[in-house]
Design a protein around this motif. Structure first.
Motif, PDB file in Angstrom:
ATOM      1  N   GLU A 540       0.803  -1.217   0.000  1.00  0.00           N
ATOM      2  CA  GLU A 540       0.000   0.000   0.000  1.00  0.00           C
ATOM      3  C   GLU A 540       0.839   1.272   0.000  1.00  0.00           C
ATOM      4  O   GLU A 540       0.309   2.362  -0.171  1.00  0.00           O
ATOM      5  N   ARG A 711      -9.749   8.591  12.326  1.00  0.00           N
ATOM      6  CA  ARG A 711      -9.444   7.831  11.114  1.00  0.00           C
ATOM      7  C   ARG A 711      -8.081   7.151  11.238  1.00  0.00           C
ATOM      8  O   ARG A 711      -7.919   5.976  10.941  1.00  0.00           O
ATOM      9  N   GLU A 712      -7.110   7.941  11.692  1.00  0.00           N
ATOM     10  CA  GLU A 712      -5.737   7.457  11.737  1.00  0.00           C
ATOM     11  C   GLU A 712      -5.593   6.270  12.691  1.00  0.00           C
ATOM     12  O   GLU A 712      -4.981   5.261  12.353  1.00  0.00           O
ATOM     13  N   ASN A 714      -7.736   4.160  13.588  1.00  0.00           N
ATOM     14  CA  ASN A 714      -8.357   2.965  13.015  1.00  0.00           C
ATOM     15  C   ASN A 714      -7.449   2.273  12.011  1.00  0.00           C
ATOM     16  O   ASN A 714      -7.311   1.053  12.037  1.00  0.00           O
ATOM     17  N   TYR A 715      -6.824   3.067  11.143  1.00  0.00           N
ATOM     18  CA  TYR A 715      -5.871   2.486  10.193  1.00  0.00           C
ATOM     19  C   TYR A 715      -4.734   1.795  10.930  1.00  0.00           C
ATOM     20  O   TYR A 715      -4.291   0.721  10.560  1.00  0.00           O
ATOM     21  N   ARG A 716      -4.261   2.459  11.968  1.00  0.00           N
ATOM     22  CA  ARG A 716      -3.125   1.884  12.705  1.00  0.00           C
ATOM     23  C   ARG A 716      -3.527   0.531  13.304  1.00  0.00           C
ATOM     24  O   ARG A 716      -2.764  -0.417  13.293  1.00  0.00           O
ATOM     25  N   GLN A 718      -5.978  -1.507  12.248  1.00  0.00           N
ATOM     26  CA  GLN A 718      -6.168  -2.496  11.183  1.00  0.00           C
ATOM     27  C   GLN A 718      -4.836  -3.047  10.678  1.00  0.00           C
ATOM     28  O   GLN A 718      -4.687  -4.233  10.456  1.00  0.00           O
TER      29      GLN A 718
END
Ligand code: ADP
Ligand code: ZN
Ligand code: ZN
Length: 813
Positions: A540, A711-712, A714-716, A718
């Motif tokens: 990614e 948001r951040e 959550n990405y971390r 995941q």
């Protein structure tokens, strides 16, 4: 017999201490600097521990004491041990952070010639050997460095080794000369006999007067000793006049220590505490009650996150918390990012604590650093303010540590061992000393905010500016989609909105800042028409453009593809668009706005010591209308006449191949936007981007940290990135690229074997792949990334050969 565990200044020592016997009659204390024999050499060492038993059977004796007073406190010793363990650095590297500036001295090798036996046949030597002998003979004793200069490094070493083996030369070792010491200057004063001096002045005057008479007369009027240089200047005489008076016994010379004061060029007027706003008061009270508890001996450390937008009055809270600590008999350390160490920042502290502030940062001369360090150690200052290394200042009675702009990456020493993070060190130091820590930021590090959410840290918030400008409390931010510009046929670096806004500001005699994030600008390629950027299918992250091979590569997993001929998204053939630099931007700006006066501020323009300040002063004095710059212009500047800030391309940051790219971009854009509207005129920011929908851009435009954070984090979660895991990066460097890759692959196998044999489940390896900066100063670099937990403990068991560097908790991948 007593023994000392000594940390020795030798690359061989690594993370170990060595046992030395303490000779009878020598009084040795923990923290003291000593000289110890090590191999053939006599090296510097620091005593970390005393014991009744040595760790090994055979010990040598300590050779002597360098300074009677211990240099390291017990808290600093624990801190050094923690740094060495956590960041896997040699112990002395960690200790060296805390030594007085210029203290560290390496052993130099000298070559000399012993008496040579009469029957030795010199003709058996090669010409080079004879030449070397002559060189040494000519001077009696020569440093190996000098020989290396004369003969070349390798050759000098080989020849010396050969000669030593034959008994024709001997090596000896000495420490480098002292690099920093107290500065003394000659001062003149009158000898005891005033009457005699007056008579001499009269006598000399009768003979027509001269320089001696003038000098003596001047000294007669002084109540205390005067520096020789000053006296000479005042009466315009040479040194001979002073010497003559000294010889006549009328004047005496004293050598007096003078302080090299880094603040001396500033005029500082005292300032007084402001009446706190309600939000500041609330924050201050929490901090004060922790300070009081700590002063009473309560030991669990108190760490605060002070989250407040730029201009919300964080600094005022630091100042009053410091005053409170001082009232309780404590002292403080204030860390600011190197870049923010402008006289403005320092002055705010110096004016609130007159003559009680010491400054430490790398732009000071060694002499200034030395003097500041000594003042601090003597307990002469209430506050030390400095860049990351100031956390190691020998400040006694530490009660408060402030880490301002705690999210800044400059707090991490990434380029040399120990690769420490000053914020984490500050927290450890607070545990050792019982100090209170304040971490301050408008855009906290996601990991810090996460800890505050979990209540490991206490969250204090200042949601509003202290003095909001009339209509809008925070600058308006407009996001411009660069794709629309291209559709409308605008191919310049400036969108129509930005262009109009610049013209309006400049004609209205207001000022403009144009910001360009140059970091990484030339490392990814972007479609000029739709903004598309190629990413790795597996990781990614953005693919990095390698100019030499004309390919795109993932620097995490080494996935490689040729550069496509056309854009996979819009089929445009203008896919190979690399970022612009500040010079290009300067050209286009002067072309498009020919009536405006420009000033450029980037690292090229600010190499000299005060050039930051010069550029700033010029801009503040309105000698220019537009300031063009990189990261540097985003920090701590208060420029009231700036009403417009333009971000030329926000995507450069977003497309860095690093999981923190979003965070970094959010921080930068927020700070840049905060530069506009500092004055009564208000202001706006315009962000140009190909990714207007990106959450980092959106959140920055709305000044909405929570939106970004949610948001951040959550990405971390995941992707299992920090704070949900720990990272370490291992980089191998070599002149041969293929060898570099093989060694990286060997290390990977070794790490996997070790992991599996220990049954560690949550440890994964990424790579090896060429590092983001694949080639540096003629050497290639390959990188492995480890993701897991407790990586220091895991890696400390692995033999890591020369050529590798380990970075625990790296801030940039
Ligand atoms: P920050 O550190 O959060 O950027 P500062 O402490 O620099 O904020 O405050 C911004 C401005 O507001 C400064 O000019 C400061 O002097 C002023 N200020 C801060 N606190 C107060 C206060 N309680 N009353 C009046 N002015 C204040
Ligand atoms: Zn495209
Ligand atoms: Zn990849």
């Amino acid at each position: 017999m007593r023994y000392a565990e000594v940390c020795v200044n030798s690359p061989v020592a690594q993370r170990q201490t060595f046992s030395y016997a303490i000779p009878l009659g020598l009084s040795i204390n923990v923290g003291q600097a000593v000289r110890v024999p090590f191999g053939e050499k006599l090296l510097q060492g620091i005593v970390l521990e005393l014991s009744d038993y040595p760790a090994v059977e055979e010990t040598k004796e300590i050779a002597g004491i360098i300074e009677p007073r211990p240099i390291l406190s017990p808290a600093h010793i624990s801190l050094a041990c923690w740094i060495s363990q956590h960041y896997l650095s040699p112990l002395f590297d960690a200790v060296a952070l805390m030594l007085p500036p210029g203290f560290e001295r390496k052993a130099l090798t000298f070559i000399s010639i012993p008496p040579i036996p009469d029957d030795f046949d010199l003709s058996s030597l090669t010409q080079e050997q004879r030449h070397t002998l002559e060189l040494v003979q000519g001077q009696g004793k020569v440093s190996l460095k000098e020989l290396e200069k004369a003969l070349g490094k390798k050759k000098a070493q080989t020849i010396v080794a050969q000669l030593v083996r034959q008994g024709l030369t001997i090596r000896s070792y000495e420490l480098e000369p002292i690099r920093a010491r107290t500065k003394v200057e000659p001062y003149l004063s009158l000898a005891d006999d005033v009457v005699e001096a007056e008579q001499e002045v009269a006598r000399l005057r009768r003979k027509g007067g001269n320089k001696q008479a003038a000098l003596l007369d001047f000294l007669l009027q002084q109540s205390k000793p005067v520096p020789l240089a000053e006296a000479r200047q005042r009466v315009n005489c040479d040194k001979a006049a002073a010497d003559a008076l000294v010889n006549k016994g009328l004047v005496t010379v004293q050598h007096i220590a003078v302080r090299r004061d880094p603040l001396s060029y500033q005029d500082i007027t005292p300032s007084y505490p402001l009446t706190l706003t309600a939000a500041q008061e609330l924050a201050f009270r929490s901090i004060r009650s922790s300070l009081e508890q700590m002063a009473e001996g309560y030991t669990s450390p108190a760490i605060f996150l002070l989250h407040g937008v730029a201009g919300s009055g964080k600094t005022e809270v630091y100042l009053q918390a410091l005053a409170e600590a001082v009232r309780l008999g404590k002292r403080g350390i204030i860390l600011v990012p190197e870049i923010a160490l402008t006289p403005q920042t320092i002055e705010r502290f110096a004016s609130r604590f007159p003559n009680k502030v010491a400054v430490l940062h790398s732009k000071l001369s060694l002499g200034e650093q030395f003097d500041e360090w000594q003042r601090i150690r003597k307990g002469e200052v209430d506050v030390v303010i400095g860049a990351r290394s100031a956390i190691f200042a020998p400040q006694p009675d530490l009660g408060l540590i402030v880490v301002d702009e705690e999210h800044e990456w400059t707090y991490k020493q990434h380029d040399k061992s120990p690769r420490y993070h000053a914020r984490n060190v500050a927290i450890k130091l607070a545990e050792q000393t019982g100090a209170v820590v304040i971490l301050g930021s408008a855009t906290p590090d996601v990991e810090t905010f996460y800890r505050a959410q979990r209540e490991d840290y206490r969250l204090l918030q200042l949601p509003e500016k202290v003095t909001p400008s009339q209509n809008s409390p925070l600058p308006q931010v407009q996001v411009v989609d660069l794709r629309d510009e291209l559709k409308a046929g605008n191919r310049s670096l400036f969108s129509r909105s930005l262009s109009q806004a610049i013209t309006k500001a400049v004609t209205g005699r207001e000022q403009v800042i144009l910001f360009l994030n140059r970091r990484g600008a030339a490392t990814f390629i972007q479609c000029r028409d739709c903004g598309f950027v190629l990413r790795c299918k597996r990781c990614e992250v953005t693919l990095t453009y390698h100019l030499a091979e004309d390919i795109l590569a993932c620097h995490q997993c080494n996935y490689r593809i040729p550069v496509p001929q056309s854009c996979p998204q819009c089929m445009s053939r203008r896919i190979k668009f690399l970022g612009v630099g500040t010079q290009k931007l300067e050209q286009e700006t002067s072309h498009s706005f020919s009536q405006a006066r420009l000033l450029r501020w980037d690292s090229d323009a600010t190499k000299r010591k005060h050039s930051h300040q010069e550029i700033l002063n010029k801009f503040r004095a309105h000698e220019a209308d537009i300031l063009i710059g990189t990261q540097m212009i985003t920090k701590g500047l208060d420029l009231p006449q700036v009403t417009l800030v333009g971000v030329v391309n926000a995507d450069t940051g977003l497309n860095l191949p690093d999981f923190r790219a979003g965070e970094r971009t959010f921080q930068l854009l927020s700070q840049v936007a905060g530069r506009a509207g500092r004055g009564p005129l208000g202001g706006q920011a315009i962000i140009q981007t190909y990714s207007p929908e990106h959450y980092a851009v959106q959140a920055a435009a709305k000044h909405d940290y929570a939106l970004f954070y949610d948001r951040e984090i959550n990405y971390r979660r995941q992707l299992h990135n920090p704070p949900f895991s720990q990272l370490a990066s291992l980089v191998y460097t070599h002149t041969n690229d293929a060898l570099c890759q093989r060694e990286a692959e060997r290390m990977k196998r070794l790490l996997i074997e070790d992991r599996d044999s220990k049954g560690i489940a949550d440890l994964s390896l990424i790579g090896p792949a060429p590092a983001f900066i694949h080639r540096l100063r003629g050497r290639f670099r390959w990188q492995l990334i480890l993701r897991g937990s407790d990586l220091s403990a895991f890696l400390s068991q692995i033999p890591i050969p020369q050529g590798w560097s380990v970075d625990i908790d790296p801030v940039g991948l």
